[in-house]
Scaffold this active site. Structure first.
Site: not given
Length: 352
Positions: A10, A105
């Site tokens: 992330d 992500e």
DNA sequence: TCTGGGGTCCTCTGTCGA
DNA sequence: TCTGTCGACAGAGGACCC
């Protein structure tokens, strides 16, 4: 060893970090990426801005009140998409099976690798070296554990957890920590006296089922116990595309709405035609001034993608709905998308 | 405080044909 | 011929995610 191993990577405050790459003089300052207009919301805030209480999805007006000295930047999604491509290229060069989720992500399937955490440290270093951007990494036996682990120590986090460790570590955390339990569900759980994942995991299944229905109750408990076997899937099939607009001020006149709908249809159809895709279901979305949202849809016999086919259907749906109250948002959507091919006269014809 | 834009998925309900 | 059932599908709304 054949145990499953998944990582979630992330990017840290992605849009802000990308902006700081081209405007390094803003480093260390509270930077907020937010739209313009009276109803804009915050897209991302730097960690310095978050200290003032500014967060994603907050109305920009409120962010300005909380952080009057903040630097407000207008989102530049084309630039962020380019940065995202750079990051994902680095990830792909290290791991074959990945699932990209949004711009910032990605899940990585690490099962079978001898030293998964060493691989992920290498990925993280390579991203920072080649793009100047930092990220957080979570590693676990499933996407669910990996995802929650990557969020646990942002920014620049690196957390490895087994399922049992995740259960223990987050037993006292609010239910909304796990993906799939949003504000509404969390509130309903609180009303039932369940305010932590530990309580949810050990709640009486029958009582939970009485409140949430059997299937949803079971799913909630699975999440609270970090049970998840969802695969890392490379291909995410896009099944609909839409364009919508929130107005600066509510609109009452039907003719004005019809004109705006025409613009939205044109924008959507240009995109669909470029992508050579068409869909059978045409829908509109209307949000009224009381924030109630209404949708109307019609499914056609054949897939369409051009404004002269989508427009009349969308307009008819709008006219039938009427304007019972002032309108704050209008949108159009084409769903059931399939590939199409160019016909002899440049029209789109469904591919076989 | 007053809630973007662009998506996916789930549930409930009504309709229709076998 | 009528009625009930079931599955498929469409439409609508809502929750959730990035």
């Amino acid at each position: 060893m054949d145990a499953r191993c998944v990582a979630h990577l992330d990017m840290d405050a992605f849009y802000v970090s990308v902006e700081l790459r081209r405007r390094p003089e803003l480093r260390g300052r509270p930077v907020i990426v937010a739209g313009t207009g009276p109803r804009a919301v915050v897209t991302t805030a730097s960690y310095e801005a978050r200290r003032f209480g500014v967060g994603s999805a907050m109305p920009a007006v409120r962010a300005r009140r909380l952080c009057p000295d903040g630097v407000f930047l207008v989102p530049d999604f084309a630039y962020y998409r380019e940065a995202s491509r750079e990051v994902m290229a680095v990830v792909r060069s290290h791991v074959e099976s990945i699932e990209v989720v949004g711009l910032d992500e990605v899940y990585l399937e690490l099962s079978g690798l001898a030293v998964p955490d060493a691989t992920m440290r290498a990925v993280r270093e390579a991203i920072e070296e080649r793009t100047g951007l930092t990220c957080s990494v979570g590693i676990g036996p499933s996407k669910l554990v990996a995802k929650v682990a990557s969020d646990a120590e942002k920014p620049r986090g690196f957390v490895v957890l087994t399922r049992a460790q995740a259960c223990t570590r987050f037993a006292g955390a609010p239910c909304g920590l796990v993906p799939g339990i949003g504000p509404k569900t969390a509130e309903r759980l609180r009303a039932a006296g369940i305010d932590t994942l530990g309580k949810l995991a050990s709640a009486d299944p029958a009582e939970l089922a009485a409140r949430f229905g059997r299937r949803f109750a079971a799913e909630l408990q699975r999440r609270a116990r970090f049970e998840d076997d969802a695969p890392v899937s490379e291909q995410r099939k896009v099944i609909s595309e839409s364009r919508e607009l929130t107005f600066d001020h509510d609109i009452v006149e039907l003719t004005t709405l019809e004109r705006i709908l025409g613009d939205l249809v044109n924008r959507l159809c240009v995109a669909l035609t470029d992508q050579r895709r068409a869909g059978r279901t045409i829908g509109i979305k209307i949000r009224l001034d009381d924030f109630s949202t209404h949708t109307r849809a019609r499914t056609l016999a054949e897939p369409v993608s051009t404004a002269d086919r989508v427009g009349p259907v969308a307009l008819d749906l709008l006219r039938r709905f009427g304007t019972p109250r002032p309108v704050r948002l209008l949108g159009v959507r084409v769903a059931g998308l399939e590939p199409a091919r160019a016909g002899a006269e440049g029209q789109l014809i469904l591919a076989l």
